[in-house]
Design a protein around this motif. Structure first.
Motif, PDB file in Angstrom:
ATOM      1  N   CYS A   1      -0.169   3.609   3.490  1.00 57.86           N
ATOM      2  CA  CYS A   1       0.252   2.946   4.701  1.00 57.86           C
ATOM      3  C   CYS A   1       1.720   2.141   4.800  1.00 57.86           C
ATOM      4  CB  CYS A   1      -0.972   2.547   5.402  1.00 57.86           C
ATOM      5  SG  CYS A   1      -1.482   0.827   4.695  1.00 57.86           S
TER       6      CYS A   1
ATOM      7  N   CYS B   1      -7.199   2.070   3.049  1.00 59.64           N
ATOM      8  CA  CYS B   1      -6.937   3.515   2.724  1.00 59.64           C
ATOM      9  C   CYS B   1      -7.471   3.588   1.453  1.00 59.64           C
ATOM     10  CB  CYS B   1      -5.243   3.088   2.262  1.00 59.64           C
ATOM     11  SG  CYS B   1      -4.335   3.291   3.570  1.00 59.64           S
TER      12      CYS B   1
ATOM     13  N   CYS C   1      -4.476  -0.245  -0.087  1.00 59.58           N
ATOM     14  CA  CYS C   1      -5.044  -1.566   0.454  1.00 59.58           C
ATOM     15  C   CYS C   1      -6.438  -1.086   0.781  1.00 59.58           C
ATOM     16  CB  CYS C   1      -4.325  -1.839   2.146  1.00 59.58           C
ATOM     17  SG  CYS C   1      -4.809  -0.271   3.169  1.00 59.58           S
TER      18      CYS C   1
ATOM     19  N   CYS D   1       0.957  -1.297  -0.052  1.00 58.01           N
ATOM     20  CA  CYS D   1      -0.063  -0.055   0.046  1.00 58.01           C
ATOM     21  C   CYS D   1       0.868   1.139  -0.071  1.00 58.01           C
ATOM     22  CB  CYS D   1      -0.869   0.214   1.275  1.00 58.01           C
ATOM     23  SG  CYS D   1      -1.853   1.418   1.243  1.00 58.01           S
TER      24      CYS D   1
HETATM   25 ZN   LIG Z   1      -2.924   1.041   3.188  1.00 58.18          ZN
END
Ligand SMILES: [Zn+2]
Ligand SMILES: [Zn+2]
Length: 153
Positions: free
Chosen positions: A98, A141, A138, A95
């Motif tokens: 994050c 997110c 992800c 991701c």
């Molecule tokens: Zn993420």
């Protein structure tokens, strides 16, 4: 887990390397976790058993493991080193928001091998390994990014 540990010890011995408690604990921590931890993440767990162990020692153990095909290192944006107790090639998703890293449950193994053969055949390189890494957002997110775009234009 027990089988993995036995294979690990056998592998170290066959390479002429000592089976030290520190090496065993770092490896156990790696195969236990599915989140592909960074050095600090491994260090904080290993410290519970070996309070005096330092980051340099943990890092040198990780280097030893990756060099000898007992673990792998995953490159991320920003160069943060992340580690995986599964040394065999398998696809990852990172991701970009994050930095979460997940194993992707998609069958790319055969394609990877074919691609490696193709490169070896058509170029002067002999490919011995490759990494399949996909980047994006992800599930957590993805929602936030959507909201952000809706509000902010
Ligand atoms: Zn993420
Ligand atoms: Zn992985």
């Amino acid at each position: 887990m027990e089988k993995n540990l036995k294979d690990f010890k056998d592998r170290l011995r066959s390479l002429g390397l000592k089976v030290t408690p520190q090496r065993v604990v770092v490896f156990q921590e790696l195969i236990k976790r599915k989140d592909h931890p960074n050095i600090e993440g491994i260090l904080s767990e290993v410290k519970k058993l070996f309070p005096d162990i330092g980051q340099a020692t943990v890092y040198s153990i990780l280097r030893l493991l990756t060099k000898n095909g007992l673990a792998q290192e995953i490159g991320t944006f920003g160069g943060i080193r992340r580690f995986d107790g599964e040394a065999k090639t398998h696809p990852h998703f990172i991701c970009i928001n994050c930095n979460r890293i997940d194993d992707l449950d998609v069958p790319v193994k055969r394609d990877t091998v074919n691609l490696q053969l193709l490169i070896s055949k058509n170029t002067g390189y002999k490919v011995t390994n490759s990494f399949f890494t996909f980047y994006g957002y992800c599930p957590k997110c993805k929602g936030r990014v959507k909201k952000h775009f809706k509000n902010g234009g």
